[in-house]
Design a protein around this motif. Structure first.
Motif, PDB file in Angstrom:
ATOM      1  N   GLY A 108       0.817  -1.213   0.000  1.00 41.50           N
ATOM      2  CA  GLY A 108       0.000   0.000   0.000  1.00 41.50           C
ATOM      3  C   GLY A 108       0.848   1.259   0.000  1.00 41.50           C
ATOM      4  O   GLY A 108       0.590   2.200  -0.763  1.00 41.50           O
ATOM      5  N   GLU A 109       1.851   1.278   0.840  1.00 35.18           N
ATOM      6  CA  GLU A 109       2.729   2.454   0.925  1.00 35.18           C
ATOM      7  C   GLU A 109       3.493   2.666  -0.381  1.00 35.18           C
ATOM      8  O   GLU A 109       3.613   3.794  -0.862  1.00 35.18           O
ATOM      9  CB  GLU A 109       3.709   2.307   2.092  1.00 35.18           C
ATOM     10  CG  GLU A 109       4.646   3.486   2.244  1.00 35.18           C
ATOM     11  CD  GLU A 109       3.943   4.814   2.510  1.00 35.18           C
ATOM     12  OE1 GLU A 109       4.492   5.855   2.101  1.00 35.18           O
ATOM     13  OE2 GLU A 109       2.849   4.826   3.106  1.00 35.18           O
ATOM     14  N   GLU A 110       4.002   1.599  -0.967  1.00 30.88           N
ATOM     15  CA  GLU A 110       4.756   1.725  -2.220  1.00 30.88           C
ATOM     16  C   GLU A 110       3.850   2.176  -3.360  1.00 30.88           C
ATOM     17  O   GLU A 110       4.255   2.979  -4.205  1.00 30.88           O
ATOM     18  CB  GLU A 110       5.455   0.413  -2.567  1.00 30.88           C
ATOM     19  CG  GLU A 110       6.531   0.008  -1.572  1.00 30.88           C
ATOM     20  CD  GLU A 110       7.626   1.037  -1.372  1.00 30.88           C
ATOM     21  OE1 GLU A 110       7.920   1.818  -2.312  1.00 30.88           O
ATOM     22  OE2 GLU A 110       8.197   1.089  -0.262  1.00 30.88           O
ATOM     23  N   THR A 111       2.617   1.713  -3.381  1.00 30.66           N
ATOM     24  CA  THR A 111       1.664   2.150  -4.408  1.00 30.66           C
ATOM     25  C   THR A 111       1.346   3.632  -4.249  1.00 30.66           C
ATOM     26  O   THR A 111       1.324   4.385  -5.221  1.00 30.66           O
ATOM     27  CB  THR A 111       0.377   1.303  -4.334  1.00 30.66           C
ATOM     28  OG1 THR A 111       0.713  -0.068  -4.551  1.00 30.66           O
ATOM     29  CG2 THR A 111      -0.640   1.747  -5.368  1.00 30.66           C
ATOM     30  N   ARG A 112       1.120   4.071  -3.005  1.00 32.70           N
ATOM     31  CA  ARG A 112       0.854   5.492  -2.747  1.00 32.70           C
ATOM     32  C   ARG A 112       2.034   6.363  -3.197  1.00 32.70           C
ATOM     33  O   ARG A 112       1.842   7.404  -3.818  1.00 32.70           O
ATOM     34  CB  ARG A 112       0.557   5.730  -1.263  1.00 32.70           C
ATOM     35  CG  ARG A 112      -0.879   5.397  -0.874  1.00 32.70           C
ATOM     36  CD  ARG A 112      -1.210   5.819   0.559  1.00 32.70           C
ATOM     37  NE  ARG A 112      -0.484   5.042   1.559  1.00 32.70           N
ATOM     38  CZ  ARG A 112      -0.802   3.794   1.925  1.00 32.70           C
ATOM     39  NH1 ARG A 112      -1.822   3.171   1.357  1.00 32.70           N
ATOM     40  NH2 ARG A 112      -0.113   3.171   2.843  1.00 32.70           N
TER      41      ARG A 112
END
Length: 157
Positions: A17-21
């Motif tokens: 999730g963090e990498e996608t954001r």
């Protein structure tokens, strides 16, 4: 081609999730994100795999992964690519690899994500040792991975 390519080879875990954001932050032209997360399995050709030990040649590995990502940008209309590959000792169930692609359209995002993962398997210089109840052994390259990567040899329609 965009400059939005981020490559990391690390011992650290990652958060999808963090990498996608981070990849899509502020880019309102992105209409599709595709991701692949590879996990360490507890089986392979040998039973009872407890984990893996991955080695790499640092300067060559990052260069190889960047080249693959740049080729994806040439083939498809992408807004960004994020690749993380872990090295060192990993155990069954651990995350081992992340590929995230962002594009205006899903077809480009899906195709690029699959392409990057297929090429990574055969072109990135990683060496994998399986850790089993019976001891350690180096894993040979799979012919099926070579075949999959070879299917990308022609340009997309």
């Amino acid at each position: 081609m965009s400059d939005n390519i981020r490559i990391d080879v690390t011992t650290d875990d990652f958060d999808l999730g963090e990498e996608t954001r981070r990849l899509t932050d502020g880019d309102t032209a992105v209409g599709a994100v595709c991701s692949f997360v590879g996990l360490v399995r507890d089986f392979s050709d040998k039973p009872d795999v407890k984990g893996l030990y991955l080695e790499h040649y640092p300067a060559m590995t990052e260069k190889s992964l960047t080249k693959i990502a740049k080729e994806a940008f040439q083939r498809w209309d992408l807004n960004g690519v994020r690749v993380i590959h872990r090295v060192g000792e990993l155990w069954a169930g651990d995350q081992i690899v992340l590929v995230v692609t962002a594009s205006a359209h899903r077809g480009d995002a899906f195709a690029a994500c699959e392409f990057i993962m297929d090429y990574l398997k055969v072109q990135a210089p990683f060496w994998k040792k399986e850790l089993t109840a019976e001891g350690e052994h180096w894993v040979e390259a799979k012919e099926s991975d070579q075949v999959r990567a070879g299917e990308w040899s022609s340009e997309p329609e």
